[in-house]
Design an enzyme around this catalytic site. Sequence first.
Site, PDB file in Angstrom:
ATOM      1  N   GLU A 190      -6.170   6.867  -1.099  1.00 14.11           N
ATOM      2  CA  GLU A 190      -6.079   5.720  -0.191  1.00 14.11           C
ATOM      3  C   GLU A 190      -6.746   4.491  -0.811  1.00 14.11           C
ATOM      4  O   GLU A 190      -6.227   3.374  -0.724  1.00 14.11           O
ATOM      5  CB  GLU A 190      -6.723   6.052   1.157  1.00 14.11           C
ATOM      6  CG  GLU A 190      -5.972   7.086   1.980  1.00 14.11           C
ATOM      7  CD  GLU A 190      -4.563   6.662   2.326  1.00 14.11           C
ATOM      8  OE1 GLU A 190      -4.306   5.446   2.465  1.00 14.11           O
ATOM      9  OE2 GLU A 190      -3.693   7.546   2.453  1.00 14.11           O
ATOM     10  N   HIS A 222       0.841  -1.204   0.000  1.00 16.77           N
ATOM     11  CA  HIS A 222       0.000   0.000   0.000  1.00 16.77           C
ATOM     12  C   HIS A 222       0.874   1.252   0.000  1.00 16.77           C
ATOM     13  O   HIS A 222       0.663   2.183  -0.780  1.00 16.77           O
ATOM     14  CB  HIS A 222      -0.920  -0.033   1.230  1.00 16.77           C
ATOM     15  CG  HIS A 222      -1.667   1.238   1.471  1.00 16.77           C
ATOM     16  ND1 HIS A 222      -3.015   1.375   1.193  1.00 16.77           N
ATOM     17  CD2 HIS A 222      -1.278   2.435   1.992  1.00 16.77           C
ATOM     18  CE1 HIS A 222      -3.413   2.594   1.518  1.00 16.77           C
ATOM     19  NE2 HIS A 222      -2.376   3.256   2.006  1.00 16.77           N
ATOM     20  N   GLU A 223       1.871   1.286   0.886  1.00 19.61           N
ATOM     21  CA  GLU A 223       2.734   2.460   0.979  1.00 19.61           C
ATOM     22  C   GLU A 223       3.602   2.622  -0.257  1.00 19.61           C
ATOM     23  O   GLU A 223       3.851   3.747  -0.711  1.00 19.61           O
ATOM     24  CB  GLU A 223       3.603   2.365   2.242  1.00 19.61           C
ATOM     25  CG  GLU A 223       2.833   2.300   3.551  1.00 19.61           C
ATOM     26  CD  GLU A 223       1.873   3.463   3.746  1.00 19.61           C
ATOM     27  OE1 GLU A 223       2.085   4.524   3.123  1.00 19.61           O
ATOM     28  OE2 GLU A 223       0.896   3.299   4.501  1.00 19.61           O
ATOM     29  N   HIS A 226       1.764   4.442  -2.915  1.00 17.05           N
ATOM     30  CA  HIS A 226       1.808   5.898  -2.739  1.00 17.05           C
ATOM     31  C   HIS A 226       3.080   6.481  -3.359  1.00 17.05           C
ATOM     32  O   HIS A 226       3.053   7.528  -3.998  1.00 17.05           O
ATOM     33  CB  HIS A 226       1.765   6.262  -1.253  1.00 17.05           C
ATOM     34  CG  HIS A 226       0.403   6.160  -0.640  1.00 17.05           C
ATOM     35  ND1 HIS A 226      -0.734   6.665  -1.240  1.00 17.05           N
ATOM     36  CD2 HIS A 226      -0.003   5.642   0.559  1.00 17.05           C
ATOM     37  CE1 HIS A 226      -1.780   6.455  -0.458  1.00 17.05           C
ATOM     38  NE2 HIS A 226      -1.364   5.834   0.629  1.00 17.05           N
TER      39      HIS A 226
END
Length: 323
Positions: free
Chosen positions: A223, A147-148, A151
């Site tokens: 997100e 997930h990070e 980003h």
Amino acid sequence: MASTRFIKDRGLTARMTLVMFLLGALFVGLIAILMAAAGSAGYGGLIPIIGIVGLGIAWFQWYNSDTVALKAMGARVVTPQQAPELHAMIDRLCAMADMPKPRVAVSDTDLPNAFATGRSPERSAICVTRGLMRRLSTEELEGVLAHELSHVAHRDVLVMTLASSAGIVASMLTSGARYGVIFGGNRRDNNNGAPFWLVVLVVSLVTYAVSFFLTRMLSRYRELCADRSAAFLTQKPSALASALTKITGEIATIPNRDLRAAQSMNAFFITPAISGMSFKTLTSTHPSLEQRLQQLAEVATALGRPMDGGPGALGDGSVGPLR
């Protein structure tokens, strides 16, 4: 966006592009209206200067985002020798995503969370807390890290910095206008209209309010995009769903004092450091847990892997301690 193997979501991308367009139009409109008012009141050169200063502040925040964020969390960069399992996991994910490896940092706080920061994929950092590593299994932590990394690959720090520019300038104008109303509010434009500083105050307040809601909408979209990208990259949406559920539940047990200390980082965290509130509001930087789990369930269906509640019990298979 950087060239990576993270799957694209055209729907989310279109919505994020629309919000960015609206924020850009808001910024241009703010400067144009106030320049017109400033010219009539004899302040013609003031508004462009404030706009340039505001953009300069946004640029400084973006350029130093990694340093500022890591210091705010008291994090330290760790080597592969100090955190071999964590580095190995990120090495594997970066190879899968075909992207540069960011620096790896760890924060000593017991708050279970993680964030990505940095002005570009080449100048980025992934930070996880000890509380997160202690609570999650290996597969769950992998989902959070993916997930990070999404980003980072999507340059979300740059996107959110640009998105905040209108709000930064509007906030500066609001502060200046308050003093202007008090100390110079009786000065009117040449057409005997409203006092110039009162016009500035009203316009900047409206701009800030609209920017506030639009940037939070954009944050919620990014997100969801990161969740979806991570689930497709790891092929384990249930692991990320389990991690999100654990993190959200565990944050409710963290002392309020620790939560308050971390609240300035909420926009970066995978879940906000807030206890006992509903996320179904326009002011939230993150989607609700229910919305995120629903999207992950849809990904699981698309992959032919029904949600099973995630792997392992609390702490089972967790990453080992740092050296």
